[in-house]
Structures are given as structure tokens and as C-alpha cells.
Design a protein around this motif. Structure first.
Motif, PDB file in Angstrom:
ATOM      1  N   UNK A 119      18.662 -28.155  14.186  1.00 54.75           N
ATOM      2  CA  UNK A 119      17.808 -28.942  14.474  1.00 54.75           C
ATOM      3  C   UNK A 119      16.700 -28.141  15.505  1.00 54.75           C
ATOM      4  N   UNK A 120      17.105 -27.301  15.299  1.00 56.93           N
ATOM      5  CA  UNK A 120      15.731 -25.786  16.591  1.00 56.93           C
ATOM      6  C   UNK A 120      14.479 -26.065  15.292  1.00 56.93           C
ATOM      7  N   UNK A 121      13.673 -26.562  14.835  1.00 54.52           N
ATOM      8  CA  UNK A 121      12.823 -26.186  14.062  1.00 54.52           C
ATOM      9  C   UNK A 121      11.929 -25.118  14.545  1.00 54.52           C
ATOM     10  N   UNK A 122      11.461 -25.970  15.955  1.00 55.62           N
ATOM     11  CA  UNK A 122      10.770 -24.567  16.491  1.00 55.62           C
ATOM     12  C   UNK A 122      11.007 -23.494  16.249  1.00 55.62           C
ATOM     13  N   UNK A 123      11.950 -23.267  16.879  1.00 49.96           N
ATOM     14  CA  UNK A 123      12.586 -21.837  16.217  1.00 49.96           C
ATOM     15  C   UNK A 123      12.609 -21.105  15.288  1.00 49.96           C
ATOM     16  N   UNK A 124      13.349 -22.119  14.063  1.00 51.55           N
ATOM     17  CA  UNK A 124      13.385 -21.726  12.809  1.00 51.55           C
ATOM     18  C   UNK A 124      11.878 -21.267  12.145  1.00 51.55           C
TER      19      UNK A 124
END
Length: 141
Positions: A119-124
Motif C-alpha cells: 500500500x506504500x506506493x510512494x515508497x515503492x
């Protein structure tokens, strides 16, 4: 003005316990727990410290999150906001200060790796932009 981050080694002081609990309450993405522990349970976890090394990320007197190195060479980065400069600073700090532990076949790879909530698309996205290779997807069974 350039931001100067610092890493504060977690030693389990009362202040650090409170800061870590506050950060846990603010956390958006969780991988390792399904329910929020109470403060006493959290302090017990800190005292039992399962990590090889564990740090608070600071900017002057403001705590921005925490990061750790596990004994299997996995990394955890838990920040209030996942800004690229913060994440990359944590990764550079780890690479500068630590070497991966020796590989153990089927247990520990010879490199550091980072588990990230899907769910942490920003980090990915920022890890991919920084040239880090995705090596696996994990599923809870």
C-alpha cells in the motif's frame, strides 16, 4: 537551506519509548503487527529489541520516524512521511555504517533488503526511481 538529518541509536530510554509509541500511533503502513499494542506491550517490545541496530531519524529536535536493521539483513524504515530525501538518507546511513551479515543459504542473503507494504506506493516508487531492484513479493498465508 539544506536539512541535516541525524540518527539517534535507540537504547530504550523513557523519552525514546514515548517517541517510538507516538510514531507507532502515527504509522500509516504496517507489516509486522495486526493490532495496536498498548504502551506497556510496546515498551516490552523495545526492551526485547529484536533488531541488530535501531535508530530514530531526527531533523534538529524533531523526530521523523525510525529505521532498523534486522539480523537477517532486512531493513525497516517507518517514517511519518516518506519523502525521498529522508528515505535515501536512511539507506545511505545504513550502507555507510554497516555491512550486511554473512549469507546463510535459504536464511540470510548477502545484501540488505527492505520490506515495504504494498500500500506504500510512494515508497515503492521512490525506491525504483533511486535504482533499487524489486526482488520479491511476499504473501501472508
Amino acid at each position: 537551506m539544506e536539512t541535516k538529518f541525524t540518527a539517534e541509536l535507540i537504547t530504550g530510554t523513557d523519552e525514546q519509548n514515548k517517541v517510538l509509541f507516538d510514531l507507532l500511533l502515527k504509522r500509516t503502513f504496517n507489516i509486522s503487527h495486526n493490532f495496536m499494542p498498548n504502551f506497556d506491550e510496546h515498551v516490552k517490545f523495545i526492551i526485547e529489541n529484536p533488531y541488530r541496530s535501531w535508530f530514530l531519524l531526527k531533523d534538529k529536535d524533531m523526530y521523523l520516524g525510525s529505521f532498523y536493521i534486522h539480523r537477517d539483513n532486512s531493513l525497516g524504515i517507518n517514517l511519518i512521511t516518506y519523502e525521498e530525501k529522508k528515505v535515501l538518507w536512511c539507506l545511505e546511513f545504513i550502507k555507510k555504517e554497516f555491512e550486511p551479515l554473512s549469507a546463510i543459504k535459504s536464511v540470510t542473503p548477502p545484501f540488505f533488503y527492505l520490506n515495504v507494504s504494498p500500500e506504500n506506493t510512494e515508497m515503492i516508487s521512490l525506491l525504483k526511481r533511486a535504482g533499487h531492484e524489486q526482488i520479491q513479493l511476499s504473501f501472508r498465508v
